[in-house]
Design a protein around this motif. Structure first.
Motif, PDB file in Angstrom:
ATOM      1  N   UNK A   1       0.841  -1.077  -0.063  1.00 58.29           N
ATOM      2  CA  UNK A   1      -0.088   0.081  -0.049  1.00 58.29           C
ATOM      3  C   UNK A   1       0.650   1.287  -0.095  1.00 58.29           C
ATOM      4  N   UNK A   2       1.875   1.046   0.916  1.00 55.55           N
ATOM      5  CA  UNK A   2       2.774   2.461   0.998  1.00 55.55           C
ATOM      6  C   UNK A   2       3.647   2.759  -0.433  1.00 55.55           C
ATOM      7  N   UNK A   3       4.007   1.715  -1.118  1.00 52.38           N
ATOM      8  CA  UNK A   3       4.980   2.083  -1.923  1.00 52.38           C
ATOM      9  C   UNK A   3       4.236   1.526  -3.560  1.00 52.38           C
ATOM     10  N   UNK A   4       3.051   1.125  -3.649  1.00 53.47           N
ATOM     11  CA  UNK A   4       2.480   0.971  -4.732  1.00 53.47           C
ATOM     12  C   UNK A   4       3.316  -0.386  -5.536  1.00 53.47           C
ATOM     13  N   UNK A   5       3.703  -1.252  -5.039  1.00 56.28           N
ATOM     14  CA  UNK A   5       4.227  -2.319  -5.268  1.00 56.28           C
ATOM     15  C   UNK A   5       3.509  -3.679  -4.938  1.00 56.28           C
ATOM     16  N   UNK A   6       3.942  -4.821  -5.909  1.00 58.32           N
ATOM     17  CA  UNK A   6       3.231  -5.919  -5.375  1.00 58.32           C
ATOM     18  C   UNK A   6       4.594  -6.712  -4.640  1.00 58.32           C
ATOM     19  N   UNK A   7       4.223  -7.214  -3.550  1.00 55.90           N
ATOM     20  CA  UNK A   7       4.990  -8.133  -2.738  1.00 55.90           C
ATOM     21  C   UNK A   7       4.776  -9.591  -2.813  1.00 55.90           C
ATOM     22  N   UNK A   8       5.795 -10.209  -3.321  1.00 57.23           N
ATOM     23  CA  UNK A   8       5.545 -11.518  -3.319  1.00 57.23           C
ATOM     24  C   UNK A   8       6.568 -12.409  -2.459  1.00 57.23           C
ATOM     25  N   UNK A   9       5.756 -13.375  -1.786  1.00 62.41           N
ATOM     26  CA  UNK A   9       6.484 -14.086  -0.523  1.00 62.41           C
ATOM     27  C   UNK A   9       6.408 -15.848  -0.900  1.00 62.41           C
ATOM     28  N   UNK A  10       7.412 -16.135  -1.380  1.00 60.12           N
ATOM     29  CA  UNK A  10       7.552 -17.551  -1.508  1.00 60.12           C
ATOM     30  C   UNK A  10       7.679 -18.568  -0.394  1.00 60.12           C
ATOM     31  N   UNK A  11       6.912 -19.391  -0.375  1.00 57.48           N
ATOM     32  CA  UNK A  11       6.946 -20.581   0.677  1.00 57.48           C
ATOM     33  C   UNK A  11       8.005 -21.645   0.225  1.00 57.48           C
ATOM     34  N   UNK A  12       9.385 -21.116   0.353  1.00 52.54           N
ATOM     35  CA  UNK A  12      10.441 -22.002  -0.085  1.00 52.54           C
ATOM     36  C   UNK A  12      10.608 -23.151   0.803  1.00 52.54           C
ATOM     37  N   UNK A  13      11.281 -24.295   0.562  1.00 52.53           N
ATOM     38  CA  UNK A  13      11.459 -25.358   1.320  1.00 52.53           C
ATOM     39  C   UNK A  13      12.397 -25.267   2.246  1.00 52.53           C
ATOM     40  N   UNK A  14      12.254 -25.592   3.400  1.00 45.46           N
ATOM     41  CA  UNK A  14      12.812 -25.617   4.639  1.00 45.46           C
ATOM     42  C   UNK A  14      13.880 -26.751   4.858  1.00 45.46           C
ATOM     43  N   UNK A  15      14.602 -26.757   5.796  1.00 40.53           N
ATOM     44  CA  UNK A  15      15.705 -27.620   6.382  1.00 40.53           C
ATOM     45  C   UNK A  15      14.905 -28.092   7.715  1.00 40.53           C
ATOM     46  N   UNK A  16      15.579 -29.287   8.137  1.00 42.64           N
ATOM     47  CA  UNK A  16      16.421 -30.321   7.641  1.00 42.64           C
ATOM     48  C   UNK A  16      15.923 -31.108   6.574  1.00 42.64           C
ATOM     49  N   UNK A  17      14.797 -31.278   6.329  1.00 42.89           N
ATOM     50  CA  UNK A  17      14.361 -32.079   5.203  1.00 42.89           C
ATOM     51  C   UNK A  17      14.681 -31.673   3.736  1.00 42.89           C
ATOM     52  N   UNK A  18      14.751 -30.294   3.835  1.00 38.03           N
ATOM     53  CA  UNK A  18      15.245 -29.790   2.411  1.00 38.03           C
ATOM     54  C   UNK A  18      16.720 -28.926   2.575  1.00 38.03           C
TER      55      UNK A  18
END
Length: 297
Positions: free
Chosen positions: A99-116
């Motif tokens: 809202x403040x910057x007029x940008x799209x913010x993209x948040x990945x659910x990247x794989x986590x350790x220790x499985x990955x």
């Protein structure tokens, strides 16, 4: 110089494409993840304007849209010591930034350790970045907090080696040195309630699983930062990771890179992503928003 950079690109790309078998998460990590998902289901981080949830580059992402036409994209990687965390936790911060910057913010659910273990999270981040470029997203600022800051800096180094770096880089309380040798772990032990030497060592071991912590894509503090884009670094002066951010800022400046550092007394680790009313958060948010404005207006 061109030949050397080409060899570096090949080595890093091949390394990232190699799948590494991980191991089961410790019970403590499993329980903390369950609690986090329970908080998500309970609406703890729910935002007034819900994000778009989709798959981008084969990775689940949340996309927070600006109220008007998109001026650019912030690709933000959440923290959690590479083994915890989820995009929803950064939802309120991301909605406010959109809202403040007029940008799209993209948040990945990247794989986590220790499985990955490494490099899975970086592979996912790179896949999302490539997909955004294919969309014609416009100016892209790579951003990250805590361990996500390490991923953000590593992704920047990798994308530069591959010939297409981002417009800017934002690092919020970044974890950039997995050797865990910084004097701040001892000096700031009493002033950082959220992270510690023991927690860092355990998280690093689960993430690395035998790899060197000095690999520049693991610990960007050891990366060649020549050619990095303009970078904004934020730390709380009492954090155990304060010297990670300060040292990286110094390395950037020494390499001739435009870089700014905001060190706030009394601000906790990743305060700005946890709540805009926390001490130091409002000041940090306005500074990073002003930084992002430069590339999207």
């Amino acid at each position: 110089m061109k030949e050397g950079r080409s060899k570096t690109t090949e080595r890093r790309s091949l390394r990232l494409l190699e799948a590494r078998a991980g191991r089961s998460a410790p019970l403590e990590v499993v329980e903390r993840r369950k609690a986090m998902l329970g908080a998500v289901d309970g609406g703890v981080w729910r935002t007034e304007r819900a994000p778009i949830v989709e798959t981008l580059g084969g990775v689940r992402v949340l996309r927070f849209q600006p109220p008007a036409a998109r001026r650019g994209v912030v690709l933000h990687l959440h923290g959690g010591g590479f083994r915890l965390g989820c995009p929803e936790m950064i939802g309120p911060f991301s909605a406010a930034l959109a809202e403040r910057c007029g940008v799209e913010v993209v948040l990945p659910a990247y794989r986590l350790a220790p499985e990955h273990p490494f490099p899975a999270g970086l592979v996912d981040a790179r896949a999302v970045l490539a997909a955004l470029r294919r969309e014609g997203a416009g100016p892209i600022v790579i951003s990250g907090d805590s361990a996500g800051g390490g991923l953000a800096a590593g992704l920047t180094a990798l994308s530069l080696d591959e010939g297409h770096g981002p417009s800017g880089l934002v690092l919020l309380s970044p974890w950039l040195d997995l050797t865990c040798e910084s004097a701040c772990y001892q000096a700031n032990a009493d002033t950082d309630p959220l992270f510690s030497l023991g927690a860092a060592q355990l998280a690093a071991e689960l993430y690395l699983q035998g790899l060197s912590p000095r690999d520049p894509l693991v610990s960007p503090r050891f990366a060649d930062v020549a050619g990095f884009p303009p970078t904004f670094v934020s730390v709380g002066s009492g954090e155990v990771l304060a010297d990670d951010g300060r040292g990286f800022h110094q390395a950037l400046r020494a390499a001739g890179v435009e870089a700014s550092l905001l060190a706030v007394d009394g601000m906790d680790h990743v305060a700005v992503t946890r709540g805009l009313t926390l001490p130091g958060s409002a000041e940090t948010f306005e500074a990073l928003a002003g930084f992002i404005d430069r590339f999207t207006r």
